[in-house]
Each structure stands twice: as structure tokens, then as C-alpha cells.
Design a protein around this motif. Sequence first.
Motif, mmCIF file in Angstrom:
data_model
loop_
_atom_site.group_PDB
_atom_site.id
_atom_site.type_symbol
_atom_site.label_atom_id
_atom_site.label_comp_id
_atom_site.label_asym_id
_atom_site.label_seq_id
_atom_site.Cartn_x
_atom_site.Cartn_y
_atom_site.Cartn_z
ATOM 1 N N TRP A 140 0.821 -1.218 0.000
ATOM 2 C CA TRP A 140 0.000 0.000 0.000
ATOM 3 C C TRP A 140 0.856 1.271 0.000
ATOM 4 N N TRP A 141 2.032 1.153 -0.600
ATOM 5 C CA TRP A 141 2.927 2.306 -0.652
ATOM 6 C C TRP A 141 2.661 3.142 -1.906
ATOM 7 N N GLU A 147 6.324 7.229 -0.227
ATOM 8 C CA GLU A 147 6.312 5.760 -0.201
ATOM 9 C C GLU A 147 6.757 5.185 -1.543
ATOM 10 N N GLY A 207 -3.766 3.903 3.598
ATOM 11 C CA GLY A 207 -2.796 3.859 4.680
ATOM 12 C C GLY A 207 -3.178 2.835 5.738
ATOM 13 N N GLY A 208 -2.174 2.285 6.396
ATOM 14 C CA GLY A 208 -2.434 1.286 7.426
ATOM 15 C C GLY A 208 -2.741 -0.089 6.839
ATOM 16 N N GLN A 218 3.365 -6.790 1.604
ATOM 17 C CA GLN A 218 3.651 -5.876 2.725
ATOM 18 C C GLN A 218 2.634 -6.175 3.820
ATOM 19 N N LEU A 278 1.721 -6.110 8.351
ATOM 20 C CA LEU A 278 2.031 -5.610 9.691
ATOM 21 C C LEU A 278 1.747 -6.663 10.758
ATOM 22 N N HIS A 317 8.987 1.588 11.905
ATOM 23 C CA HIS A 317 8.381 2.913 12.018
ATOM 24 C C HIS A 317 7.949 3.112 13.459
ATOM 25 N N TRP A 343 -7.926 4.556 10.784
ATOM 26 C CA TRP A 343 -6.533 4.235 11.148
ATOM 27 C C TRP A 343 -5.771 5.493 11.534
ATOM 28 N N TRP A 374 -3.690 10.667 4.484
ATOM 29 C CA TRP A 374 -2.670 11.159 5.421
ATOM 30 C C TRP A 374 -1.610 12.009 4.737
ATOM 31 N N TRP A 398 6.474 7.693 8.529
ATOM 32 C CA TRP A 398 6.324 7.676 7.073
ATOM 33 C C TRP A 398 6.000 9.089 6.576
ATOM 34 N N ASN A 404 5.846 0.075 14.659
ATOM 35 C CA ASN A 404 5.338 -0.928 13.729
ATOM 36 C C ASN A 404 6.399 -1.186 12.670
ATOM 37 N N ASP A 431 7.128 -2.719 8.845
ATOM 38 C CA ASP A 431 6.652 -3.281 7.574
ATOM 39 C C ASP A 431 7.489 -4.506 7.269
ATOM 40 N N LYS A 469 12.283 6.306 3.140
ATOM 41 C CA LYS A 469 10.967 5.946 3.679
ATOM 42 C C LYS A 469 10.608 6.713 4.949
ATOM 43 N N HIS A 500 -1.349 0.210 14.302
ATOM 44 C CA HIS A 500 -0.735 -0.442 13.145
ATOM 45 C C HIS A 500 -0.471 -1.927 13.381
HETATM 46 C C1 BGC Z 1 2.930 1.460 7.196
HETATM 47 C C2 BGC Z 1 3.790 2.488 6.514
HETATM 48 C C3 BGC Z 1 2.936 3.316 5.581
HETATM 49 C C4 BGC Z 1 1.746 3.897 6.335
HETATM 50 C C5 BGC Z 1 0.839 4.781 5.513
HETATM 51 C C6 BGC Z 1 1.719 2.099 7.827
HETATM 52 O O1 BGC Z 1 0.888 1.108 8.350
HETATM 53 O O2 BGC Z 1 3.672 0.789 8.176
HETATM 54 O O3 BGC Z 1 4.830 1.901 5.799
HETATM 55 O O4 BGC Z 1 3.719 4.315 4.996
HETATM 56 O O5 BGC Z 1 0.982 2.847 6.859
HETATM 57 O O6 BGC Z 1 0.451 4.179 4.340
#
Ligand code: BGC
Length: 413
Positions: free
Chosen positions: A30-31, A36, A62-63, A85, A87, A138, A186, A244, A264, A295, A297, A332, A372
Amino acid sequence: MRKFLTTTAVALAMMAGAAQAAENVEVLHWWTSGGEAAALDVLKKDLEGKGISWTDMPVAGGGGTEAMTVLRARVTAGNAPTAVQMLGFDILDWAKEGALGNLDEVAAKEGWDKVIPGALQQFSKYDGHWIAAPVNVHSTNWMWINKAALDKAGGKEPQNWDELVALLDNFKAQGITPIAHGGQPWQDATIFDAVVLSLGTDFYKSAFIDLDPAALGGDKMKTAFERMTKLRSYVDDNFSGRDWNLASAMVIEGKAGVQFMGDWAKGEFVKANKVPGTDFVCIRYPETQGAVTFNSDQFAMFKVADDKIPAQMAMASAIESPVFQSAFNVVKGSAPARTDVSNEAFDACGKKAIADLADADKNGKLFGSMAHGHANPAAVKNAIYDVVTREFNGELSAEDAVKELAAAVEAAK
Ligand code: BGC
């Protein structure tokens, strides 16, 4: 002759296809923001340099909530991506389902056990086996402040709640939006991480890690919700649903004073050529100094066809290379996932992130981020999100939120 050429061409095409299958990774992530995407590019280029092509599967949001929904559909259809990706507890949930591959060989060869901190390993390993490759660390208890606005307010970084409120009032008087925020569950929860942590590390642990009903339903939690209501009074009218990174842009452009967000956000400042200490200031949320809600990634590696495993392992190995860890995390906004990476290439905020993490870990003040997915499995996390967002939007009083929180968590456990 013609027939021979055609046959040869077909054979060559087939060989190329086979090679591509062996040297390709399909990556779900989700980058999608500017910062990102720039970081992801570091990974793509690194792999391309090793002859591994990249099939991109971005799912904005995000999240990662939306990404996890798409993933579920893909796996149900029997078509898991190579790497995803992911969490915290989500990784363990997929491992429990038996959907993930095994990285033990590459992990052992490269000595991951010794250099990846235990706090991350608890999510990279299941049943003693490596199942995911951590990319970064992060943390969520940060504030990103517009430097010019802070200077106008006298330049003092807020050390406690009252000083924070005074600063927000000052931003208001300057005619800017005090808090840049996007009203998405989130993001609300990300602020809540910091607000709860600021009321005590023991309190954060009892409430979010131990899920103690007395902490979830007690007076301190009421204070946390009251503070959320107060913070809500400093966002602009258009905050609902805003992404965000657009909130980060408000601070970058001087339209807002501060954003409470994980690091981020720094990726956005860096992408906009902004410099810490000159254009913006990164500090820990007041009264959370010394403590970190983190958190990480990680790329969870799914079970794939045998011919795809070499590329998958090469990707895992590339991610853990110290050189890559530095190059990627500088862009990042995160800290490296290994303890042996030099902080030299990192800016002041990055150096602080690395030092804070080490200190918090040493002092028993490093906690998984609730927002997260590093404190609880998705069911509990989503139950907390729901109450936090309704309270933030004025649908629940602080008093009712406390009661609902304890009950919702109990039901979701
Ligand atoms: C991720 C980050 C990301 C952020 C916003 C977080 O949950 O760990 O890598 O940039 O969400 O998308």
C-alpha cells in the motif's frame, strides 16, 4: 527454413517465459504516496539490478486495511502474490493458516537471528521458522511541525499537554489549521496511540498489550478520550476522509501547524525537499519521550510454485542487506530493521528514530502500535478503531466511549 525459424522463435519465447517466471516477483503493498513510492523504487531498482523483474500490485489505503481485503480475495482464489507488505499480527494470522513459505535457509545463511531485534522477530517468525522479511521499523508517537509556524509561536517545543494546547491555540491565532488530519479510522487510531502512551507507559501496556478491562474502562482512558475531543476541535472542516499524505502536505505548505503521524510522514517532507530543523521539526508527542510505539513493515512470503521460490528468496535476501536497509529507510522515513546499520546517511529525525528505538528497547519502553497491528490481532484492533473513530467524530461521549471500548475489546478477544 521458415518452419524452423517459427519453431525456434516459439522455443525461445517459451524459454524467456520460463526465465521470467523464475525471476519475477509480484508484490502487493500500500505504498502509493509520493514518499512511499520513492522508497519502493529503491527496492524495485535493487531487485532489477539483480535480474529480478517486478510486478506491481498497489492497493491504496494507509495502514493497509484495503490491501488486506484484496489479499484475502487473491488467496481465496488460489492466486497468492509472491510477497505482501504486512504488519504485525496479520503476518502471524496468515502463518497460522499455513499460507506462508519458509525463509529459514536464507535467514540462517545471513545470520538474521543476530541482527534483527527480538521485537521484530516475534512477527517475522512463526513456530520457530522465518516467514517474513522485515524492511523497517516505524513509530507512531511523532509530531511533524511546520518550523516557521513554530518559530512564530515562540519556538518552544511542547513538553506536556497544556503546552501542546497552548501551541495549537497559537497556530489558530496565526490563521492556519492547527492540526492537519485525515479523518480515517486508522489515522484517528494513530493519534490515539500517542495520546494513550502519554498517559503512562504502564497504562499503554495494560490497555493495549494486556487488554486489561480496568485500564480500557477506567478514568485514565476517559482522559484519553477527552483529549481526543479537544484535539478534534483543532482540525479543519474538510478533514473527513482526507488521505494522510495530503495532511502532511498541509504542514509542508504552511497551511497547517502540525500533524500527528508515524514517521512515514517524513518521507513526504523529504520528497518535497524539506529539511529537518530548517523547514520542519520532528519531536515525540509530549510526555512520550523515551517511549516508542512501533510498527514494522515486513514482506510476508507466500507459498508459491517451486519455480518462483528462487526470486522470492533473492528478494528476502536483498531486503536484509545492510546497504539496502540504509538506502531504503533514508527515503521511507523509517529506521532500519537491523541493529548493525550505520546511521550516517540518515537525517536528524532518522538518527533520532534509530536512537529512540534502541533506548526504548533497552529500557522496556518499546511497545507494539495498536493502530498499526502490532498490539493485537485484527479483530481487536478493528474493535478499538470503531470506538475511537466514533468518539472522535462526536458520536460518543468520552464516558460512553470508555464503556464501549472495554465491552468491544472483550467481545472481540
Ligand atoms: C505502514 C507504513 C505506511 C503507512 C501509511 C503504515 O501502516 O507501516 O509503511 O507508509 O501505513 O500508508
